[in-house]
Design a protein around this motif. Structure first.
Motif, PDB file in Angstrom:
ATOM      1  N   ALA A  83       0.808  -1.226   0.000  1.00 20.67           N
ATOM      2  CA  ALA A  83       0.000   0.000   0.000  1.00 20.67           C
ATOM      3  C   ALA A  83       0.840   1.276   0.000  1.00 20.67           C
ATOM      4  N   GLY A  84       2.148   1.160  -0.161  1.00 14.47           N
ATOM      5  CA  GLY A  84       2.999   2.338  -0.258  1.00 14.47           C
ATOM      6  C   GLY A  84       3.667   2.705   1.052  1.00 14.47           C
ATOM      7  N   PRO A  85       4.448   3.790   1.045  1.00 13.96           N
ATOM      8  CA  PRO A  85       5.213   4.156   2.238  1.00 13.96           C
ATOM      9  C   PRO A  85       4.366   4.459   3.463  1.00 13.96           C
ATOM     10  N   LEU A  86       3.147   4.940   3.271  1.00 16.93           N
ATOM     11  CA  LEU A  86       2.299   5.218   4.433  1.00 16.93           C
ATOM     12  C   LEU A  86       1.975   3.946   5.203  1.00 16.93           C
ATOM     13  N   ALA A  87       1.873   2.818   4.502  1.00 18.22           N
ATOM     14  CA  ALA A  87       1.633   1.551   5.192  1.00 18.22           C
ATOM     15  C   ALA A  87       2.845   1.164   6.032  1.00 18.22           C
ATOM     16  N   GLY A  88       4.034   1.439   5.524  1.00 17.91           N
ATOM     17  CA  GLY A  88       5.242   1.193   6.303  1.00 17.91           C
ATOM     18  C   GLY A  88       5.317   2.082   7.524  1.00 17.91           C
ATOM     19  N   ILE A  89       4.920   3.326   7.360  1.00 13.72           N
ATOM     20  CA  ILE A  89       4.921   4.260   8.487  1.00 13.72           C
ATOM     21  C   ILE A  89       3.894   3.834   9.533  1.00 13.72           C
ATOM     22  N   GLN A  90       2.720   3.407   9.075  1.00 17.17           N
ATOM     23  CA  GLN A  90       1.720   2.919  10.018  1.00 17.17           C
ATOM     24  C   GLN A  90       2.279   1.768  10.856  1.00 17.17           C
ATOM     25  N   THR A  91       2.956   0.827  10.214  1.00 21.44           N
ATOM     26  CA  THR A  91       3.540  -0.307  10.929  1.00 21.44           C
ATOM     27  C   THR A  91       4.621   0.166  11.894  1.00 21.44           C
ATOM     28  N   GLY A  92       5.434   1.121  11.451  1.00 18.11           N
ATOM     29  CA  GLY A  92       6.449   1.671  12.335  1.00 18.11           C
ATOM     30  C   GLY A  92       5.850   2.312  13.573  1.00 18.11           C
ATOM     31  N   LEU A  93       4.772   3.036  13.380  1.00 15.83           N
ATOM     32  CA  LEU A  93       4.100   3.684  14.518  1.00 15.83           C
ATOM     33  C   LEU A  93       3.507   2.642  15.464  1.00 15.83           C
ATOM     34  N   LEU A  94       3.015   1.544  14.928  1.00 15.61           N
ATOM     35  CA  LEU A  94       2.456   0.477  15.763  1.00 15.61           C
ATOM     36  C   LEU A  94       3.507  -0.115  16.697  1.00 15.61           C
ATOM     37  N   HIS A  95       4.761  -0.139  16.248  1.00 15.54           N
ATOM     38  CA  HIS A  95       5.835  -0.761  17.024  1.00 15.54           C
ATOM     39  C   HIS A  95       6.745   0.248  17.719  1.00 15.54           C
ATOM     40  N   CYS A  96       6.466   1.530  17.556  1.00 21.77           N
ATOM     41  CA  CYS A  96       7.329   2.574  18.110  1.00 21.77           C
ATOM     42  C   CYS A  96       7.131   2.695  19.620  1.00 21.77           C
ATOM     43  N   GLN A  97       8.250   2.699  20.353  1.00 22.99           N
ATOM     44  CA  GLN A  97       8.202   2.790  21.822  1.00 22.99           C
ATOM     45  C   GLN A  97       8.666   4.147  22.343  1.00 22.99           C
ATOM     46  N   THR A  98       8.918   5.091  21.439  1.00 19.24           N
ATOM     47  CA  THR A  98       9.341   6.439  21.826  1.00 19.24           C
ATOM     48  C   THR A  98       8.249   7.428  21.401  1.00 19.24           C
ATOM     49  N   PRO A  99       8.306   8.677  21.895  1.00 13.21           N
ATOM     50  CA  PRO A  99       7.261   9.649  21.546  1.00 13.21           C
ATOM     51  C   PRO A  99       7.265  10.080  20.081  1.00 13.21           C
ATOM     52  N   TYR A 100       8.418   9.893  19.393  1.00 15.77           N
ATOM     53  CA  TYR A 100       8.536  10.392  18.026  1.00 15.77           C
ATOM     54  C   TYR A 100       9.119   9.321  17.116  1.00 15.77           C
ATOM     55  N   LEU A 101       8.697   9.366  15.858  1.00 12.39           N
ATOM     56  CA  LEU A 101       9.196   8.452  14.831  1.00 12.39           C
ATOM     57  C   LEU A 101       9.757   9.283  13.680  1.00 12.39           C
ATOM     58  N   LEU A 102      10.973   8.958  13.261  1.00 14.86           N
ATOM     59  CA  LEU A 102      11.612   9.612  12.114  1.00 14.86           C
ATOM     60  C   LEU A 102      11.708   8.597  10.984  1.00 14.86           C
ATOM     61  N   CYS A 103      11.076   8.875   9.857  1.00 17.21           N
ATOM     62  CA  CYS A 103      11.145   7.952   8.731  1.00 17.21           C
ATOM     63  C   CYS A 103      12.025   8.519   7.620  1.00 17.21           C
ATOM     64  N   VAL A 104      12.775   7.618   6.984  1.00 17.27           N
ATOM     65  CA  VAL A 104      13.624   7.971   5.846  1.00 17.27           C
ATOM     66  C   VAL A 104      13.581   6.812   4.847  1.00 17.27           C
ATOM     67  N   PRO A 105      13.779   7.092   3.558  1.00 14.48           N
ATOM     68  CA  PRO A 105      13.765   6.020   2.558  1.00 14.48           C
ATOM     69  C   PRO A 105      15.105   5.292   2.499  1.00 14.48           C
ATOM     70  N   CYS A 106      15.055   4.051   2.008  1.00 12.78           N
ATOM     71  CA  CYS A 106      16.262   3.226   1.964  1.00 12.78           C
ATOM     72  C   CYS A 106      17.194   3.591   0.819  1.00 12.78           C
ATOM     73  N   ASP A 107      16.754   4.474  -0.092  1.00 13.99           N
ATOM     74  CA  ASP A 107      17.544   4.776  -1.291  1.00 13.99           C
ATOM     75  C   ASP A 107      18.138   6.183  -1.263  1.00 13.99           C
TER      76      ASP A 107
END
Length: 207
Positions: A83-107
């Protein structure tokens, strides 16, 4: 608005490497695992990301065992169907244990060493939900603002709204950003946000 000189505590931030795409513009290969100077692209990004955050995790939907060898937790999308990068971010937020999440692409192996610090400073000072990197790009001789939506730092509290957006069929990163209290942070070096989308670009950079 000026940004405070006192660096925010990086222990507040989890880094998320987005490597969950299909790599269609790179011949259906896994972009994050392509070699740059003898190391996977993803490793170049991880080296810069780990220096700026308390912990790191990886969003990946293929070659998961290979990504696990990098030494970080690897999570496939909670939502099925690439479903695109937003789906990855959603999953990251589900597993995030800190108040903030920083996302960056692998390329994007040249991301700024002060990316997390500057985004979090701006987010705190402007009482925003999300901070995103922007640069100035010259087009037809005119300087124009370029948004880099995948380089973003957000409060984990945005998870509920993102889940609703995805379940309603939303997929566009900037449209989701527009639904939040978002602040932009200007960076002077636009090459730091360069995405390597093709094998030709990769070889050109390597040479």
């Amino acid at each position: 608005m000026s940004i405070s000189s006192s660096a925010p505590d990086k222990s507040l931030i989890t880094g998320l490497l987005l490597a969950g795409g299909r790599g269609t513009r790179m011949g259906e290969t896994d972009k994050g695992l392509q070699s740059l100077h003898g190391e996977a692209l993803a490793l170049h990004v991880l080296q810069r990301l780990t220096a700026q955050t308390a912990t790191v995790m990886i969003s990946a939907n293929q070659n998961i065992d290979v990504y696990k060898e990098f030494g970080f937790p690897v999570w496939p999308d909670h939502m099925q169907g690439f479903a695109g990068p937003l789906a990855g971010i959603q999953t990251g937020l589900l597993h995030c244990q800190t108040p903030y999440l920083l996302c960056v692409p692998c390329d994007s192996p040249f991301l700024p060493p002060d990316l997390a610090e500057r985004l979090l400073s701006a987010l705190m000072q402007r009482d925003a939900d999300l901070a995103v990197a922007v640069t100035l790009e010259k087009r037809d001789g005119i300087q124009q603002k370029q948004n880099h939506p995948v380089f973003a730092l957000m409060k984990t509290s945005v998870l509920a709204g993102l889940t609703t957006y995805l379940e309603d069929g939303g997929r566009k990163m900037q449209a989701w950003h527009a639904s939040l209290q978002t602040c932009e942070v200007m960076f002077s070096d636009n090459t730091a946000f360069r995405n390597i989308n093709t094998l030709e670009e990769l070889r050109k950079i390597e040479n």
